[in-house]
Scaffold this active site. Sequence first.
Site, PDB file in Angstrom:
ATOM      1  N   ASN A 179     -15.766   1.567  11.051  1.00 17.18           N
ATOM      2  CA  ASN A 179     -15.563   2.157   9.724  1.00 17.18           C
ATOM      3  C   ASN A 179     -14.379   3.117   9.649  1.00 17.18           C
ATOM      4  O   ASN A 179     -13.725   3.212   8.610  1.00 17.18           O
ATOM      5  CB  ASN A 179     -16.841   2.890   9.312  1.00 17.18           C
ATOM      6  CG  ASN A 179     -16.605   3.901   8.210  1.00 17.18           C
ATOM      7  OD1 ASN A 179     -16.452   3.551   7.037  1.00 17.18           O
ATOM      8  ND2 ASN A 179     -16.545   5.180   8.573  1.00 17.18           N
ATOM      9  N   LEU A 216      -9.603   6.893  17.829  1.00 13.15           N
ATOM     10  CA  LEU A 216      -9.206   5.485  17.789  1.00 13.15           C
ATOM     11  C   LEU A 216      -7.699   5.278  17.897  1.00 13.15           C
ATOM     12  O   LEU A 216      -7.256   4.158  18.166  1.00 13.15           O
ATOM     13  CB  LEU A 216      -9.733   4.843  16.507  1.00 13.15           C
ATOM     14  CG  LEU A 216     -11.235   4.549  16.537  1.00 13.15           C
ATOM     15  CD1 LEU A 216     -11.795   4.456  15.138  1.00 13.15           C
ATOM     16  CD2 LEU A 216     -11.513   3.278  17.324  1.00 13.15           C
ATOM     17  N   SER A 276     -10.458  -3.576   3.323  1.00 12.49           N
ATOM     18  CA  SER A 276     -10.119  -3.110   1.980  1.00 12.49           C
ATOM     19  C   SER A 276      -9.503  -4.264   1.204  1.00 12.49           C
ATOM     20  O   SER A 276      -8.905  -5.174   1.789  1.00 12.49           O
ATOM     21  CB  SER A 276      -9.116  -1.962   2.055  1.00 12.49           C
ATOM     22  OG  SER A 276      -8.551  -1.699   0.783  1.00 12.49           O
ATOM     23  N   ALA A 333     -17.961   8.637  11.658  1.00 14.05           N
ATOM     24  CA  ALA A 333     -19.246   9.036  11.070  1.00 14.05           C
ATOM     25  C   ALA A 333     -19.323  10.507  10.702  1.00 14.05           C
ATOM     26  O   ALA A 333     -20.380  10.976  10.296  1.00 14.05           O
ATOM     27  CB  ALA A 333     -20.382   8.692  12.042  1.00 14.05           C
ATOM     28  N   SER A 334     -18.226  11.227  10.812  1.00 12.17           N
ATOM     29  CA  SER A 334     -18.268  12.654  10.497  1.00 12.17           C
ATOM     30  C   SER A 334     -17.881  12.955   9.057  1.00 12.17           C
ATOM     31  O   SER A 334     -17.875  14.122   8.637  1.00 12.17           O
ATOM     32  CB  SER A 334     -17.344  13.439  11.447  1.00 12.17           C
ATOM     33  OG  SER A 334     -15.998  12.990  11.318  1.00 12.17           O
ATOM     34  N   SER A 335     -17.575  11.913   8.267  1.00 16.77           N
ATOM     35  CA  SER A 335     -17.236  12.139   6.861  1.00 16.77           C
ATOM     36  C   SER A 335     -17.392  10.841   6.075  1.00 16.77           C
ATOM     37  O   SER A 335     -17.526   9.753   6.648  1.00 16.77           O
ATOM     38  CB  SER A 335     -15.793  12.662   6.715  1.00 16.77           C
ATOM     39  OG  SER A 335     -14.864  11.666   7.137  1.00 16.77           O
ATOM     40  N   TYR A 383       9.499   1.021   6.635  1.00 18.68           N
ATOM     41  CA  TYR A 383       8.107   1.438   6.522  1.00 18.68           C
ATOM     42  C   TYR A 383       7.722   1.786   5.087  1.00 18.68           C
ATOM     43  O   TYR A 383       8.431   2.498   4.384  1.00 18.68           O
ATOM     44  CB  TYR A 383       7.866   2.660   7.412  1.00 18.68           C
ATOM     45  CG  TYR A 383       6.451   3.195   7.387  1.00 18.68           C
ATOM     46  CD1 TYR A 383       5.436   2.565   8.094  1.00 18.68           C
ATOM     47  CD2 TYR A 383       6.130   4.348   6.661  1.00 18.68           C
ATOM     48  CE1 TYR A 383       4.134   3.059   8.094  1.00 18.68           C
ATOM     49  CE2 TYR A 383       4.834   4.850   6.653  1.00 18.68           C
ATOM     50  CZ  TYR A 383       3.849   4.203   7.373  1.00 18.68           C
ATOM     51  OH  TYR A 383       2.564   4.695   7.364  1.00 18.68           O
TER      52      TYR A 383
END
Length: 298
Positions: free
Chosen positions: A129, A103, A183, A51-53, A205
């Site tokens: 999110n 996370l 997405s 929630a910071s961006s 990868y």
Amino acid sequence: MPTLRSRRRWQPSDDFDEKRKGASGFSASSTAEEVTQGIDGTGLTAVVTGASSGIGTETARVLALRGVHVVMAVKNMTTGREVKETIAKRNPNAKIDAMELDLSSLASVRKFAADFISSGLPLNILINNAGIMATPFMLSKDGIELQLATNHVGHFLLTHLLLETMKKTAQGRTEGRIVNVSSRRHKFSYPEGIRFDKINDQSGYNSLSAYGQSKLANVLHANELARRLKEDEVAITANSLHPGAIATNLFRHSNLINGLVGLVGKYVIKNVEQQPHAMWHCIHKLRGRLASILQTVM
């Protein structure tokens, strides 16, 4: 200090989107404030990760604007506090807190969940999110490929640890909501889908395929969780969504994508105010006022 805008500039796509409004009266250029006009979230509590961006900040801001008590789960507490102060300055009545959550660290996820549960707060809405995209190959603190660890594993554990609190909260008349921000890239994982036996295989990868793999995991998580909640007759729904192409710092690890966003983004990419209608579709029914916004264009 981060800036939060409630008004935005006209974009070339606006006239086109105006003609493509759905049955709800909203289009891809509609803002979160417009879509949630008239919604009363008083008495609800939401946790929003990342929630910071980006859309996490806008989600937190608009939820608080509608009366929801928002807990911002953020990795960088300095930035988180700045965003919180900015929201509170514009909306003195906002009930908003910031709590630390990394996370990519299972220990951090467990601590966040323990601290939240200890607070005694109810939990109506969990919006998973936060995310990273197209990073170079790296392992998390727990030895898991970083994109899968951050985008899926951390959210999976967080949801599991908070689920009992959500179930208790949902015993009242208000259904709970769990939203995984996925997405469209989930369709473009590795050829075998999720490489369970090669999660940490650096030799094979691919940064975008690894991102797709983590987003596929988001979808599968939401689908199975929704099935189990329904089977157990729990008043909580779980959904995943594609937010559309939105100009945020998610593209910071890819110079190519970041460059393309800067070059043509204003013509085809939404800004953070134009949040995905699917996000609010997954939340709105909490007050029995579900709009048919899923039919609109993302």
